[in-house]
Design a protein around this motif. Structure first.
Motif, PDB file in Angstrom:
ATOM      1  N   GLU A   1      10.375  -6.992  -7.276  1.00  0.00           N
ATOM      2  CA  GLU A   1      11.681  -6.538  -6.817  1.00  0.00           C
ATOM      3  C   GLU A   1      12.571  -6.248  -8.026  1.00  0.00           C
ATOM      4  O   GLU A   1      12.742  -7.096  -8.898  1.00  0.00           O
ATOM      5  CB  GLU A   1      12.328  -7.598  -5.939  1.00  0.00           C
ATOM      6  N   VAL A   2      13.116  -5.044  -8.075  1.00  0.00           N
ATOM      7  CA  VAL A   2      14.037  -4.655  -9.139  1.00  0.00           C
ATOM      8  C   VAL A   2      15.217  -3.920  -8.516  1.00  0.00           C
ATOM      9  O   VAL A   2      15.053  -2.815  -7.982  1.00  0.00           O
ATOM     10  CB  VAL A   2      13.353  -3.764 -10.201  1.00  0.00           C
ATOM     11  N   GLU A   3      16.378  -4.556  -8.513  1.00  0.00           N
ATOM     12  CA  GLU A   3      17.614  -3.941  -8.014  1.00  0.00           C
ATOM     13  C   GLU A   3      17.443  -3.376  -6.602  1.00  0.00           C
ATOM     14  O   GLU A   3      17.841  -2.249  -6.312  1.00  0.00           O
ATOM     15  CB  GLU A   3      18.102  -2.862  -8.974  1.00  0.00           C
ATOM     16  N   GLY A   4      16.813  -4.163  -5.727  1.00  0.00           N
ATOM     17  CA  GLY A   4      16.674  -3.770  -4.335  1.00  0.00           C
ATOM     18  C   GLY A   4      15.555  -2.796  -4.047  1.00  0.00           C
ATOM     19  O   GLY A   4      15.399  -2.357  -2.900  1.00  0.00           O
ATOM     20  N   ARG A   5      14.769  -2.435  -5.070  1.00  0.00           N
ATOM     21  CA  ARG A   5      13.633  -1.542  -4.882  1.00  0.00           C
ATOM     22  C   ARG A   5      12.366  -2.251  -5.342  1.00  0.00           C
ATOM     23  O   ARG A   5      12.404  -3.334  -5.938  1.00  0.00           O
ATOM     24  CB  ARG A   5      13.830  -0.235  -5.662  1.00  0.00           C
ATOM     25  N   LEU A   6      11.242  -1.629  -5.049  1.00  0.00           N
ATOM     26  CA  LEU A   6       9.963  -2.158  -5.485  1.00  0.00           C
ATOM     27  C   LEU A   6       9.489  -1.392  -6.708  1.00  0.00           C
ATOM     28  O   LEU A   6       9.383  -0.157  -6.681  1.00  0.00           O
ATOM     29  CB  LEU A   6       8.924  -2.019  -4.367  1.00  0.00           C
ATOM     30  N   GLN A   7       9.202  -2.108  -7.758  1.00  0.00           N
ATOM     31  CA  GLN A   7       8.634  -1.486  -8.953  1.00  0.00           C
ATOM     32  C   GLN A   7       7.144  -1.785  -8.993  1.00  0.00           C
ATOM     33  O   GLN A   7       6.724  -2.948  -9.021  1.00  0.00           O
ATOM     34  CB  GLN A   7       9.301  -1.996 -10.221  1.00  0.00           C
ATOM     35  N   LEU A   8       6.328  -0.738  -8.959  1.00  0.00           N
ATOM     36  CA  LEU A   8       4.885  -0.901  -8.987  1.00  0.00           C
ATOM     37  C   LEU A   8       4.424  -1.218 -10.402  1.00  0.00           C
ATOM     38  O   LEU A   8       5.141  -0.985 -11.382  1.00  0.00           O
ATOM     39  CB  LEU A   8       4.208   0.372  -8.485  1.00  0.00           C
TER      40      LEU A   8
ATOM     41  N   ALA B   1       0.851  -1.187   0.000  1.00  0.00           N
ATOM     42  CA  ALA B   1       0.000   0.000   0.000  1.00  0.00           C
ATOM     43  C   ALA B   1       0.888   1.239   0.000  1.00  0.00           C
ATOM     44  O   ALA B   1       1.806   1.361   0.821  1.00  0.00           O
ATOM     45  CB  ALA B   1      -0.917   0.003   1.222  1.00  0.00           C
ATOM     46  N   CYS B   2       0.624   2.149  -0.926  1.00  0.00           N
ATOM     47  CA  CYS B   2       1.312   3.437  -0.977  1.00  0.00           C
ATOM     48  C   CYS B   2       0.555   4.356  -1.928  1.00  0.00           C
ATOM     49  O   CYS B   2      -0.234   3.893  -2.750  1.00  0.00           O
ATOM     50  CB  CYS B   2       2.775   3.283  -1.425  1.00  0.00           C
ATOM     51  N   PHE B   3       0.766   5.650  -1.780  1.00  0.00           N
ATOM     52  CA  PHE B   3       0.100   6.637  -2.640  1.00  0.00           C
ATOM     53  C   PHE B   3      -1.421   6.474  -2.622  1.00  0.00           C
ATOM     54  O   PHE B   3      -2.106   6.720  -3.613  1.00  0.00           O
ATOM     55  CB  PHE B   3       0.604   6.549  -4.085  1.00  0.00           C
ATOM     56  N   GLY B   4      -1.944   6.030  -1.488  1.00  0.00           N
ATOM     57  CA  GLY B   4      -3.389   5.937  -1.312  1.00  0.00           C
ATOM     58  C   GLY B   4      -4.051   4.759  -1.986  1.00  0.00           C
ATOM     59  O   GLY B   4      -5.276   4.737  -2.129  1.00  0.00           O
ATOM     60  N   ALA B   5      -3.268   3.754  -2.401  1.00  0.00           N
ATOM     61  CA  ALA B   5      -3.850   2.614  -3.101  1.00  0.00           C
ATOM     62  C   ALA B   5      -3.049   1.348  -2.814  1.00  0.00           C
ATOM     63  O   ALA B   5      -1.934   1.406  -2.286  1.00  0.00           O
ATOM     64  CB  ALA B   5      -3.896   2.884  -4.613  1.00  0.00           C
TER      65      ALA B   5
ATOM     66  N   GLU C   1       9.126   2.730   2.095  1.00  0.00           N
ATOM     67  CA  GLU C   1       8.142   3.748   1.730  1.00  0.00           C
ATOM     68  C   GLU C   1       6.737   3.181   1.603  1.00  0.00           C
ATOM     69  O   GLU C   1       5.806   3.921   1.264  1.00  0.00           O
ATOM     70  CB  GLU C   1       8.531   4.401   0.405  1.00  0.00           C
ATOM     71  N   VAL C   2       6.571   1.899   1.865  1.00  0.00           N
ATOM     72  CA  VAL C   2       5.286   1.248   1.653  1.00  0.00           C
ATOM     73  C   VAL C   2       4.840   0.536   2.916  1.00  0.00           C
ATOM     74  O   VAL C   2       5.627   0.299   3.831  1.00  0.00           O
ATOM     75  CB  VAL C   2       5.372   0.222   0.499  1.00  0.00           C
ATOM     76  N   VAL C   3       3.567   0.191   2.952  1.00  0.00           N
ATOM     77  CA  VAL C   3       3.042  -0.747   3.933  1.00  0.00           C
ATOM     78  C   VAL C   3       2.930  -2.087   3.219  1.00  0.00           C
ATOM     79  O   VAL C   3       2.251  -2.211   2.196  1.00  0.00           O
ATOM     80  CB  VAL C   3       1.667  -0.311   4.465  1.00  0.00           C
ATOM     81  N   TRP C   4       3.618  -3.083   3.763  1.00  0.00           N
ATOM     82  CA  TRP C   4       3.616  -4.408   3.150  1.00  0.00           C
ATOM     83  C   TRP C   4       2.337  -5.142   3.527  1.00  0.00           C
ATOM     84  O   TRP C   4       1.964  -5.219   4.698  1.00  0.00           O
ATOM     85  CB  TRP C   4       4.817  -5.209   3.617  1.00  0.00           C
TER      86      TRP C   4
END
Length: 249
Positions: free
Chosen positions: A17-24, A7-11, A34-37
């Motif tokens: 997983e892409v290079e240690g980050r989350l790609q939406l 959950a992030c940005f109200g949705a 930066e997110v709620v898992w």
């Protein structure tokens, strides 16, 4: 590929997983903090196994069962990666249970063990906490043991079955505050994944997104408020959870 729900940005978003980050799914990338898992799958019926590792049964002074010991869990029990699990103030012993979670891919009944993996879409990690004070006995845990709100962290990733070469040979480990406290392997299950799918489907229909929690090896220890518990399974990642006390609520 590792997939998640966050959950992030109200949705609510699907993410990879892409290079240690989350790609939406919409292409934006965010850090893991930066997110709620959320639970990576939305379980339909959840089956939980008791005493499915002989070494865990022996540490509880039980023999390994001759037939799977299964109970059900409600959807309220699940909480995502980096979530909190409550330890009531009036109990004396609460322990984690690192478990391989098997996600069913499609509807099936009377499935033969040789066809069982055709009904598995993938895997994730579950940490199915138990409060021993509430146990009637280890064969029949009552509702307060396994169906309390947020008592089962799950995630962070869902990994498709095609990316796990042998689910019956995966290392499991648990760390409490950075100290290794539990170590085992899925190869030591009393009833393996095909056994469980054949058994459950022999008398009831399995459906897409049903989840089987396959039990835990020996090494469960008491945890208290403030403890950070990390459960990890080879190929699936590390699931982090914090124990909190009644005062948080």
């Amino acid at each position: 590929m590792k997939r998640a729900r966050v959950a992030c940005f109200g949705a609510v978003h699907e993410a990879v997983e892409v290079e240690g980050r989350l790609q939406l799914a919409d292409g934006r990338t965010v850090s893991e903090k930066e997110v709620v898992w959320l639970p990576p799958v939305e379980p339909r019926t959840t089956f939980a196994l008791g005493l499915n590792y002989a070494d865990h049964a022996s540490e509880l002074d039980f023999k390994a069962p001759e037939e799977p010991l299964v109970f059900l869990k409600g959807p309220n029990t699940f909480v995502g990666h980096l979530g909190q699990t409550r330890r009531p103030s009036n109990i004396s012993y609460m322990h984690y249970e690192c478990e391989l979670a098997v996600v069913i891919s499609k509807r099936g009944k009377k499935i033969k063990r040789e066809n069982a993996y055709e009904y598995v879409t993938g895997y994730t990690i579950a940490n199915d906490y138990a409060i021993r004070d509430y146990l009637e006995n280890y064969y029949r845990p009552n509702l307060r043991v396994k169906n309390r709100d947020h008592c089962t962290p799950i995630g962070p990733w869902f990994v498709e079955a095609a990316h796990i070469e042998d689910p019956m040979n995966l290392a499991l480990r648990t760390y409490v505050n950075g100290v290794l406290t539990q170590e085992g392997s899925t190869r030591d299950m009393v009833f393996d994944i095909p056994d469980l799918i054949e058994y459950l489907s022999s008398f009831m229909t399995l459906n897409e997104n049903d989840v089987i929690l396959t039990g835990t090896p020996k090494g469960t220890v008491n945890v208290v408020a403030g403890d950070v518990v990390v459960t990890e399974i080879e190929g699936l990642g590390r699931l982090v959870n914090t124990i909190v006390g009644d005062e948080i609520f």
